[in-house]
Scaffold this active site. Structure first.
Site, PDB file in Angstrom:
ATOM      1  N   ILE A 160      26.379  21.051  19.011  1.00  0.00           N
ATOM      2  CA  ILE A 160      26.347  22.045  17.941  1.00  0.00           C
ATOM      3  C   ILE A 160      25.834  21.405  16.652  1.00  0.00           C
ATOM      4  CG2 ILE A 160      27.663  23.763  16.660  1.00  0.00           C
ATOM      5  CD1 ILE A 160      27.425  24.277  19.684  1.00  0.00           C
ATOM      6  N   ASP A 161      26.282  20.190  16.361  1.00  0.00           N
ATOM      7  CA  ASP A 161      25.763  19.470  15.200  1.00  0.00           C
ATOM      8  C   ASP A 161      24.247  19.328  15.276  1.00  0.00           C
ATOM      9  OD1 ASP A 161      27.972  18.870  13.555  1.00  0.00           O
ATOM     10  OD2 ASP A 161      28.576  17.215  14.838  1.00  0.00           O
ATOM     11  N   CYS A 162      23.769  18.807  16.395  1.00  0.00           N
ATOM     12  CA  CYS A 162      22.333  18.552  16.530  1.00  0.00           C
ATOM     13  C   CYS A 162      21.537  19.861  16.499  1.00  0.00           C
ATOM     14  CB  CYS A 162      22.058  17.784  17.812  1.00  0.00           C
ATOM     15  SG  CYS A 162      22.696  16.093  17.799  1.00  0.00           S
TER      16      CYS A 162
END
Length: 395
Positions: A160-162
């Site tokens: 999700i971060d990436c």
């Protein structure tokens, strides 16, 4: 010449999502000024710097204390001259420093200002901290991951971060294109939560149409059988026979024509109804091969399959990783060592980017004095900033 070499980006982010975004911009040629607090990016020390390293290539680091008058004046000058600002502070924090979008646009009206947060700038969750595994939980993703008879589990990579960082970079480029064609600057509001929800799209659509909730299915795929993780002689493999033709090819490879005649396995629906019985028939066949052997046989026959690999396999043994130059040399500034890192996941036929990072990740405050000099501060003024602990340098 690179596509973004006329852009200056002030990077007020930490952790992963923001740095992913600004690294993409940096590798496309933008001058990215990474503004760090006195303690540095909060992810510098995680995993001995190995979580910081992969997402901070191509940037210059300015270490500054914005709580001091001198530090705040430096950051204000930077944002007032920036083409793009990317920030990941909690909503309301930058307003205290007149560095929020509304304040900055009174001084830099055409700026593209990207606010990246856990839950966005509006709504009842806006003030909540948001980290990748927590977002996996509240977005519904975690409820679909794991086994039905066990608690939900997180995906170990920070997907999700990436994904949020990549979406932010895309949104910024769209805003730059809009501005270049005569439009105004803009404020981009993007959050981990919104990105995760968008990635749950087909489950949301299916729930609306059918009322059915996705179930945790462990290693089982959806929509066909066999479709899932199976044991082999030395590990595991994922096999996905997604059509009647693929199932026929699978049976042919295994020399199990009898499975094509079995009433329980005639159609995809039949095979899904008798998934476990079919699995029991296939496991003894699969365990006659190593994962690599079976993968090659199935792929050569046109049956989607993938041997379950470890990170060691990728780094040391995968010839396709090597052929695609997907692992390249890098540098971990926290331990002062050469390391390997995954490269950017795209290749151009032109010379836009060759897959190698443009420069190593910076040490904390490595470019502080250089950036101040570029802002036309004298040596004496820079020395006074240091004496007053307004700025810090790694040298």
């Amino acid at each position: 010449m690179k596509p973004l070499d006329d852009l200056t980006v002030v990077d007020l982010t930490q952790s992963i999502a923001g740095p992913v975004c600004t690294q993409l911009l940096a590798e496309m040629g933008a001058t990215v000024l990474k503004v760090e607090p006195p303690s540095g990016d909060s992810f510098r020390n995680l995993m001995n710097g190995n979580m910081f390293t992969p997402f901070n290539h191509g940037k210059q680091s300015l270490c500054v204390d914005m709580k001091t008058d001198g530090g705040l004046s430096i950051v204000t000058e930077l944002v007032d001259e920036a083409d793009v600002i990317v920030e990941s502070f909690r909503p309301g924090v930058l307003e205290k420093y007149d560095l929020d979008y509304e304040s900055v646009t009174t001084r830099n009206e055409d700026v593209i200002y990207c606010s990246l947060s856990g839950f966005g700038r509006t709504g009842p969750y806006q003030s909540y901290p948001g980290y990748d595994p927590c977002i996996q939980a509240v977005s519904g993703l975690m409820a679909t991951t794991g086994y039905s008879d066990r608690p939900p589990v997180r995906i170990r990579a920070s997907l999700i971060d990436c994904g949020t960082g990549a979406n932010a970079a895309f949104a910024i480029l769209a805003a730059v294109r809009h501005r270049d064609r005569g439009g105004d600057g803009t404020h981009i509001d993007i959050s981990l939560f919104d990105v995760a929800i968008s990635w749950m799209s087909y489950w949301i659509t299916n729930y609306d149409q059918s009322g059915s909730l996705p179930e945790r299915a462990g290693g089982k795929g959806i929509g066909s059988a066999p479709n899932g993780v199976f044991p082999t002689a030395d590990g595991h493999i994922y096999v996905a026979a997604l059509s009647e033709a693929m199932y026929e090819r699978l049976c042919t490879v295994l020399d199990r024509g009898d499975l094509l005649e079995e009433d329980r396995f005639q159609t995809i629906d039949d095979r899904m109804d008798h998934r476990e019985a079919l699995r029991d028939e296939l496991i003894p066949e699969f365990t006659e091969f190593t994962s690599a052997e079976l993968e090659r046989k199935l792929l050569d026959a046109g049956v989607p399959a993938g041997a379950v690999q470890t990170v060691r396999d990728l780094v040391e043994n995968d010839e396709h990783v090597e052929a695609r130059s997907m692992i390249v040399d890098s540098y971990n500034p926290e331990v002062d060592e050469q390391v390997l890192a995954a490269s950017l996941p795209f290749r151009f036929s032109s010379n836009i980017h060759d897959g190698q990072f443009s420069s190593r990740p910076p040490k904390k405050g490595e470019h502080t004095d250089h950036i101040l000099e570029a802002l036309s501060y004298s040596d004496d003024e820079i020395e006074r900033f240091h004496e007053r602990d307004a700025v810090f340098s790694s040298s």
